[in-house]
Design an enzyme around this catalytic site. Structure first.
Site, short mmCIF file in Angstrom:
data_model
loop_
_atom_site.label_atom_id
_atom_site.label_comp_id
_atom_site.label_asym_id
_atom_site.label_seq_id
_atom_site.Cartn_x
_atom_site.Cartn_y
_atom_site.Cartn_z
N HIS A 17 0.84 -1.20 0.00
CA HIS A 17 0.00 0.00 0.00
C HIS A 17 0.88 1.26 0.00
CE1 HIS A 17 -3.00 -2.60 2.45
NE2 HIS A 17 -3.48 -2.52 1.22
N LYS A 41 -17.68 -6.90 8.52
CA LYS A 41 -16.33 -7.44 8.48
C LYS A 41 -15.67 -7.38 9.85
CE LYS A 41 -12.18 -7.18 5.64
NZ LYS A 41 -11.48 -6.50 4.56
N ARG A 90 -1.09 -6.52 -7.96
CA ARG A 90 0.02 -7.41 -7.61
C ARG A 90 0.22 -8.51 -8.63
NH1 ARG A 90 -2.30 -8.82 -1.81
NH2 ARG A 90 -4.03 -9.02 -3.22
N SER A 127 -2.55 -7.77 3.06
CA SER A 127 -2.93 -7.57 4.46
C SER A 127 -3.30 -8.88 5.13
CB SER A 127 -4.10 -6.59 4.55
OG SER A 127 -3.70 -5.30 4.18
#
Length: 151
Positions: A17, A41, A90, A127
């Site tokens: 990030h 979440k 990515r 993450s």
């Protein structure tokens, strides 16, 4: 003024990030790191901790702001008058997923998505991987900026 948001949960902020934000700031006059809040979440870090990680990591960069939002990213963009969404890629799977979101966003609003490829040395960092390393007491410090420290 060219403004972009960089949306995500940032649970936690990773070096991936960080890399995208630092490189994105050369393309835009302002980047708003927008922490999306999803009440369904379960987060490892509180919203306040995630905001602090980001603010501290970019404390010397006046072109970077931190905000939180709920709902659709494009609605938030319209609400604050931002025309660009910045995203990092990515791998090919990220591209396919992000492409579908970008097309949907463009159907919903005149918002352009700008993709940056992650640096080779951070392309493996996610993450979810960082959270797993933390949960298992591994050395997560190699995967996150110095601002992300567990007390």
């Amino acid at each position: 003024m060219k403004r972009a948001i960089f949306p995500g949960s940032f649970d936690p902020l990773t070096l991936g990030h960080y890399d995208i934000i630092k490189r994105g700031v050369t393309l835009f006059d302002e980047i708003i790191v927008a922490i999306g809040v999803n009440s369904d979440k379960k987060y490892m870090f509180t919203l306040q901790e995630r905001k602090r990680f980001i603010k501290e990591a970019f404390k010397d960069e006046p072109k970077i702001k931190v905000a939180t939002y709920q709902g659709l990213t494009v609605d938030y963009c319209k609400e604050i008058g931002v025309d660009f969404i910045l995203r990092g890629l990515r791998n090919p799977a990220d591209f396919e997923f992000e492409k579908a979101i970008a097309h949907t966003n463009r159907d919903l609003a005149p918002i352009e998505t700008v993709f940056l490829l992650t640096s080779a040395d951070t392309s493996y960092i996610a993450s979810s991987i960082v959270r797993d390393v933390i949960r298992n007491h591994g050395d997560y410090t190699k995967l996150v900026p110095k601002s992300v420290r567990i007390k």
